[in-house]
Scaffold this active site. Sequence first.
Site, PDB file in Angstrom:
ATOM      1  N   ASP A 180      27.314  38.605  37.131  1.00 34.67           N
ATOM      2  CA  ASP A 180      27.963  38.030  38.306  1.00 34.67           C
ATOM      3  C   ASP A 180      28.403  36.587  38.093  1.00 34.67           C
ATOM      4  O   ASP A 180      29.068  36.017  38.959  1.00 34.67           O
ATOM      5  CB  ASP A 180      27.001  38.062  39.500  1.00 34.67           C
ATOM      6  CG  ASP A 180      26.690  39.475  39.966  1.00 34.67           C
ATOM      7  OD1 ASP A 180      26.869  40.411  39.171  1.00 34.67           O
ATOM      8  OD2 ASP A 180      26.267  39.642  41.118  1.00 34.67           O
ATOM      9  N   GLU A 217      32.760  46.482  39.015  1.00 37.03           N
ATOM     10  CA  GLU A 217      31.835  47.261  39.826  1.00 37.03           C
ATOM     11  C   GLU A 217      32.380  47.336  41.245  1.00 37.03           C
ATOM     12  O   GLU A 217      32.600  46.328  41.902  1.00 37.03           O
ATOM     13  CB  GLU A 217      30.416  46.688  39.804  1.00 37.03           C
ATOM     14  CG  GLU A 217      30.286  45.208  40.106  1.00 37.03           C
ATOM     15  CD  GLU A 217      28.843  44.735  40.065  1.00 37.03           C
ATOM     16  OE1 GLU A 217      28.295  44.688  38.955  1.00 37.03           O
ATOM     17  OE2 GLU A 217      28.286  44.413  41.129  1.00 37.03           O
TER      18      GLU A 217
END
Length: 892
Positions: free
Chosen positions: A461, A535
């Site tokens: 992330d 994702e």
Amino acid sequence: MFRRKAPWLAAALGLALLAPVPAAIAQQDERAVGFSAPTALGQTATVPDWRMRSSAGLTVEGDRISVPGFPERDWLRVPARSTVMAGLIANRKYPDVNHSTNLQQVDAKDFQVPWWYRRDLVAAPVPGRHTFLRLNGGVISRGEVWFNGTKLAGTDKVVGAYPMQEFDVTALLRPGRNALAIKAMPADPFRDLTVSFLDWSPLAPDNNMGIWRDVNLTSTGPVSLLDPRALPKLQLPDMRRADVTVKAEVRNNTDRSIITTVGGDIERARFEQRITLAPKETKTVEFAPVRIDNPRVWWPAQFGEQPRYTLNLHVAGSDSASRKFGIRDVGSFLTPEGYRKFTVNGKDFGVRGGGWASDLFLRTQPGRLADQLRYVKDLGLNTIRLEGKEEDHELLELADSMGIMLMPGWECCTKWEAWAKKNPTHPWTEEDNRVAAESATAEARRFVNSPSILAFFIGSDNYATAAIEKLYLDAFHKVDFRVPVMPSAARRPSSQQPPPILGEAGMKMDGPYWWIPPNYWYEKKNGGNYGFASETGPGPMVPELDSLKKFLTEAEIDDLWRKPDQAHYHLAKKQVFSNLGDLVRAITNRYGPIKDREDFLWKAQLSNYEANRAQFEAYGRDFSAAEKPSTGVIYWMLNNAWPTLYWHLYDYELGTNGSYFGAKTGLRPLHAQYSYDDRSIAVVNTGLNEVAGLTVEATALDLAGTVLSSETKQVTARANASVRAMTAAKPASVNGAYFVRLVMKDASGKALDRNVYALSTKDDKVDHSKVTWWHSPTVEYGDMKGLQDLPAAELSTKDARSRVRGDKVVTEVTLRNDSKTVAFFQRASLRKGAGGEQVTPATWTDNYVTLWPGEQTTITAEYRISDLGGKVPHVRLSGWNAQQREVAAPLF
């Protein structure tokens, strides 16, 4: 590391290895099972099981516990590669931890103290031979290693989930009985570089502490051969030649200089080299490249075959090893718009993948792993992303042999990305830097020969600093790990300057992670079909009733629709993912009020099907677009670590529901599909060869099955691209729901693809101005309420039969709609005898099919004969507007 297998080496395949135990020893402790150390050069034996015990109440330490014959009467026998929780579950210390809220009953205080593992073994030391103890991954989170009363290493060295450790135990070996003990320390994902599951499921109560990878004993002569690797360079674009560089480390285990020969072969090509090693020296040996003309090239499954070569290496009279490898080239680049695109063997490769979840307790389950990768291939996925769940050698072998690309990397949001926070509670230390580099080196050594590795993500992330990037890149370079390395799976924050090494990832992680309508994927905003989405997915995925009953109570199942805004234990602990309110509101507004449990489950499956098909179709259609191409997508997620009600393409029980078959439809390799944005009919071809002579028929029908319009076009499907064939306009005579049926045929008239859409004349509408990291709110819903008023349909079946093929059964059933109404969304499932439990895993050629009056289709399932339990297979038929019934499909 895996040496050339000896015939007795069943343990390396995860089977119990039982070696003879001297009678005198057996009489001392009848429960002790001997384990033989290797008896031949180059052999490796895997410790097959352990005895495990909490340190609570123990008054002794490793110097006593690692002595042969230490009493084990209150110790548990646990499998190899067993975390503490995995060992306790294997010993039935808890009720089913998958069911209801049972996992909450496990007392986490039990894991706030260290746990011990120990094992007796039998050895026969041989002069001139060296025996090594190898940990093929770390001890979570830290460990002490003891052998025959001697401490080999402490928690300052045995740190982290991934680093490999090796110890020379030659001088400590005794004839006869020996003992090994490992002490595992409590784990904390925010303090340790370990393995965690975050909002994927509840955390394992032990935080996965313990031994999670193989522990080996290896025997060599004076020189050990380490990490053989074959590094092919494929000549592009013609692929008529490959040059394979062979490298390995050789280590002098003695206190004297040694001159020896290292040699090897790749098929008929042989090579060798004389080397001199100083005492205790480790040296890298590199051979002149082996030229292979007209090589057998390894391809992802959608592009071709997966041939592999074998590299054999040996050190004269001392050690030997073999490795499989594939000849292929992987690369990546940024498009002019800044989107990441990958290539395989010089061909643009559209990533269509899913995010992987290991077992919550990190249990080794090779059979289940193989079942899941067969699902991946059956779905038509070509890639798996591994976010900090790197699995072990079984996954690499399966992916290499099946042609499934892998994108491993480190996980987000724990200690692995503590460098990304301005004021982290537990910032990285020099020890963390060392452990991270050792982890990268260890994983790269495992990956280096696998042709299935497509890329590696340093961050998930977030973006690391340039110093951290260099730490990892240096580790990869050290072991010749040569794949594209991505700095992150997310966009770089505008406030963060690109580090000078890796620059931009060209990825996006803009969600959504929760329910959105099918047309969302075509809007080219946020998570829509442009760029590379690392994702993303439509969130809630409710399993079918067969699976729900295995992990929920009857009351919990009904609460899913009766109390949708209530937090549910089998959803995420994160509040935004804790309930099904968004899904139930969407179901109610789009399909009509929920009448009962059965109605809810059918509508949930239709929602699953629609959303997943649209996501993959949207990304497939625009892969070759001139503007804003959709270069890749990772569905979040492929599977579950533990039974949950969201984020999966197949459920934890290996049930295949609407989620699975919607994705499977959208991922067909040659596919005609409807576009929710411009209502065009596109033909998508994911193969490398153009397909000419196709015809596509698009028919619009009302809910009664009356044809509203029909058009047929001839089409040539471009290689690895899409082409628009026609447009299917909204019917002017309908207000609400209607159908579009697409049938694609080849030049001979054979049907290659069939696809049915339930659509609405009123569009769903998402408010992108209110987007969050996890969700884009729907402010207007499509109207398909007419579907719930479809008249009852009746299906007839013929030729329901089964045949045995090896250890598999193939069951075939022909469905025919003999009624005067549309038979919508019809499901077939396999049963163990009449009224029996569902057979899983099973792969169906198609399912949830829609048939018009007089129309028929044949669908086929494949599954293991052993899973029938000796019963006659039955096919259960049910549908949106059809009563459930069963037919026998006897073996013939």
